[in-house]
Design a protein around this motif. Structure first.
Motif, mmCIF file in Angstrom:
data_model
loop_
_atom_site.group_PDB
_atom_site.id
_atom_site.type_symbol
_atom_site.label_atom_id
_atom_site.label_comp_id
_atom_site.label_asym_id
_atom_site.label_seq_id
_atom_site.Cartn_x
_atom_site.Cartn_y
_atom_site.Cartn_z
ATOM 1 N N VAL A 173 0.992 -1.053 0.154
ATOM 2 C CA VAL A 173 -0.027 0.161 0.127
ATOM 3 C C VAL A 173 0.670 0.852 0.334
ATOM 4 C CG1 VAL A 173 -2.072 -1.363 0.925
ATOM 5 C CG2 VAL A 173 -0.219 0.455 2.778
ATOM 6 N N ALA A 174 1.660 0.858 0.749
ATOM 7 C CA ALA A 174 3.071 2.012 0.356
ATOM 8 C C ALA A 174 4.139 1.531 -0.422
ATOM 9 C CB ALA A 174 2.735 2.498 1.921
ATOM 10 N N ALA A 194 -1.137 8.070 -1.523
ATOM 11 C CA ALA A 194 -1.483 6.808 -1.706
ATOM 12 C C ALA A 194 -3.028 6.346 -2.606
ATOM 13 C CB ALA A 194 -0.857 5.429 -1.350
ATOM 14 N N ALA A 195 -3.692 5.959 -3.116
ATOM 15 C CA ALA A 195 -4.842 5.600 -3.836
ATOM 16 C C ALA A 195 -4.906 4.499 -4.331
ATOM 17 C CB ALA A 195 -6.019 6.199 -4.590
ATOM 18 N N GLN A 205 -4.079 -2.878 -7.992
ATOM 19 C CA GLN A 205 -3.044 -1.388 -8.294
ATOM 20 C C GLN A 205 -3.271 -0.661 -7.386
ATOM 21 O OE1 GLN A 205 -5.766 0.800 -11.855
ATOM 22 N NE2 GLN A 205 -4.541 0.296 -13.098
ATOM 23 N N ALA A 206 -2.337 -0.306 -8.140
ATOM 24 C CA ALA A 206 -1.527 1.518 -6.350
ATOM 25 C C ALA A 206 -1.307 2.221 -7.031
ATOM 26 C CB ALA A 206 -0.493 0.605 -5.402
ATOM 27 N N HIS A 207 -2.048 3.476 -6.769
ATOM 28 C CA HIS A 207 -1.419 4.605 -7.014
ATOM 29 C C HIS A 207 -0.223 5.415 -6.789
ATOM 30 C CE1 HIS A 207 -4.522 3.888 -10.490
ATOM 31 N NE2 HIS A 207 -3.849 4.424 -11.526
ATOM 32 N N TRP A 208 0.501 5.810 -6.169
ATOM 33 C CA TRP A 208 1.125 6.666 -5.588
ATOM 34 C C TRP A 208 1.986 7.687 -6.079
ATOM 35 C CZ3 TRP A 208 5.017 2.449 -4.832
ATOM 36 C CH2 TRP A 208 4.075 0.288 -3.822
ATOM 37 N N LEU A 209 2.142 9.217 -5.644
ATOM 38 C CA LEU A 209 2.433 10.615 -5.770
ATOM 39 C C LEU A 209 3.270 10.677 -4.407
ATOM 40 C CD1 LEU A 209 1.661 13.130 -6.959
ATOM 41 C CD2 LEU A 209 1.008 13.715 -4.440
ATOM 42 N N MET A 234 -2.908 17.758 0.798
ATOM 43 C CA MET A 234 -4.326 17.598 2.103
ATOM 44 C C MET A 234 -5.074 16.977 1.720
ATOM 45 S SD MET A 234 -4.625 21.358 2.098
ATOM 46 C CE MET A 234 -2.269 21.185 1.871
ATOM 47 N N ARG A 235 -5.046 15.649 1.045
ATOM 48 C CA ARG A 235 -5.902 14.156 1.131
ATOM 49 C C ARG A 235 -4.977 13.545 2.607
ATOM 50 N NH1 ARG A 235 -7.140 13.911 -4.603
ATOM 51 N NH2 ARG A 235 -5.153 12.674 -4.884
ATOM 52 N N SER A 236 -3.648 13.508 2.503
ATOM 53 C CA SER A 236 -2.569 12.683 3.067
ATOM 54 C C SER A 236 -3.234 13.107 4.457
ATOM 55 C CB SER A 236 -1.353 13.121 2.815
ATOM 56 O OG SER A 236 -0.830 14.510 2.675
ATOM 57 N N ARG A 237 -3.825 14.132 4.957
ATOM 58 C CA ARG A 237 -3.778 15.522 6.201
ATOM 59 C C ARG A 237 -5.436 15.176 6.797
ATOM 60 N NH1 ARG A 237 1.032 16.386 4.478
ATOM 61 N NH2 ARG A 237 2.615 15.842 5.623
#
Length: 320
Positions: free
Chosen positions: A244-245, A257-258, A263-267, A303-306
């Motif tokens: 997941v990370a 992360a989403a 599938q994983a989408h990481w910024l 913003m999402r991560s917080r």
């Protein structure tokens, strides 16, 4: 972020209202000649910070310097040297642009060329914006009023221009004119501090950005550096079980992360694109797409991560 030749220097600034902390230990430098985008959600502390910089609010702790002056003790001197455009300009509707320029000139007698120089520059500006000098301000469109406000701010020949959501509610053409003016100012050695929710526009003109959340600074750096070291990874795995990370041994830091089945989408923040290629060696990886995010992608990721989740407090993701 610390830098010599700072037009604005903020050190451990704190401001509270009735027990609510609006700005919490903010330290930030705005380099001379920068177009500096100050970004954050409503309530992040941006407007409070600006009001402290202008000497309109007294800080509860910390120090600020604006063009070498202390706003808490030299607020009037700061406001004479700084152009300020608020989100909602305070204009006398019963005046014309020419009359309000003459009126404002009386407060700028100590500026370059005195009140005559101010009024002359103001008249040049409103001609350049094609504003009708003899029409009552109450008869002007919202975009025209915004141009009057910008003309008032620029006529004082400021070394620093502070804009607090100046293009809110304006049409695309007027916003573009505003932004072009900001680039021209920076090109002439002036400094622009721009607080705005128009992320695509900030990305087009800003040389530096800072991101605030809950009164705290998340990051502050040159925009080119931020974009060159931030990546969107779309990873496809061979089965449903996947990280997941990024694992700790990879040379990157997770911002957001989403996940979906397989599938994983990481910024992520990484030294360069080559560092992201290490993801391909993870067990079960079928494919990896690496993209350069927009400023909006980066902003939303931080913003999402917080934001709080139903199961607990906001994530404490490390910021590079």
């Amino acid at each position: 972020m610390t830098q010599q030749g700072a037009a604005i220097r903020i050190v451990q600034l704190a401001k509270r209202f009735r027990g609510v902390t609006a700005v919490d230990g903010l330290s930030l430098d705005v380099p001379e000649g920068a177009v500096f985008g100050l970004l954050g959600e409503n309530g992040a502390g941006k407007t409070t910070t600006i009001q402290v910089l202008l000497g309109l609010l007294a800080p509860d702790a910390g120090q600020t310097r604006v063009l070498g002056l202390d706003p808490s003790r030299e607020g009037l001197a700061v406001r004479r040297r700084v152009g300020y455009v608020p989100e909602v300009p305070a204009l006398y509707d019963w005046m014309t642009p020419a009359e309000i320029g003459w009126f404002a000139a009386g407060f700028h007698a100590e500026g370059p060329g005195g009140s005559v120089g101010y009024e002359s520059r103001f008249n040049d500006l409103i001609r350049g914006f094609a504003l009708p000098p003899a029409r009552k301000i109450k008869m002007l469109s919202k975009g025209m009023r915004a141009k009057v406000s910008l003309s008032l701010a620029l006529a004082g020949d400021p070394g620093l221009l502070i804009l607090d959501e100046p293009t809110s509610g304006l049409d695309v053409m007027v916003r573009r004119e505003f932004l072009e003016q900001m680039v021209d100012l920076a090109g002439s050695g002036r400094t622009v501090l721009l607080s705005s929710h128009q992320l695509a526009e900030v990305e087009r003109v800003a040389s530096h950005v800072a991101l605030m959340h809950g009164g705290k600074l998340l990051l502050a750096e040159p925009l080119d550096q931020l974009r060159s070291q931030t990546f969107l990874l779309a990873i496809t795995f061979g089965d449903r079980s996947h990280p997941v990370a990024p694992p700790d041994h990879l040379p990157m830091e997770l911002i957001d992360a989403a996940d979906a089945p397989r599938q994983a989408h990481w910024l992520v923040r990484a030294r360069d694109r080559a560092a992201c290629e290490a993801v391909r060696a993870l067990p079960g990886v079928e494919s990896v797409e690496i993209e350069v995010p927009t400023l909006e992608d980066i902003y939303l990721g931080y913003m999402r991560s917080r934001r709080p989740t139903p199961s607990g407090p906001p994530s404490e993701v490390h910021v590079a």
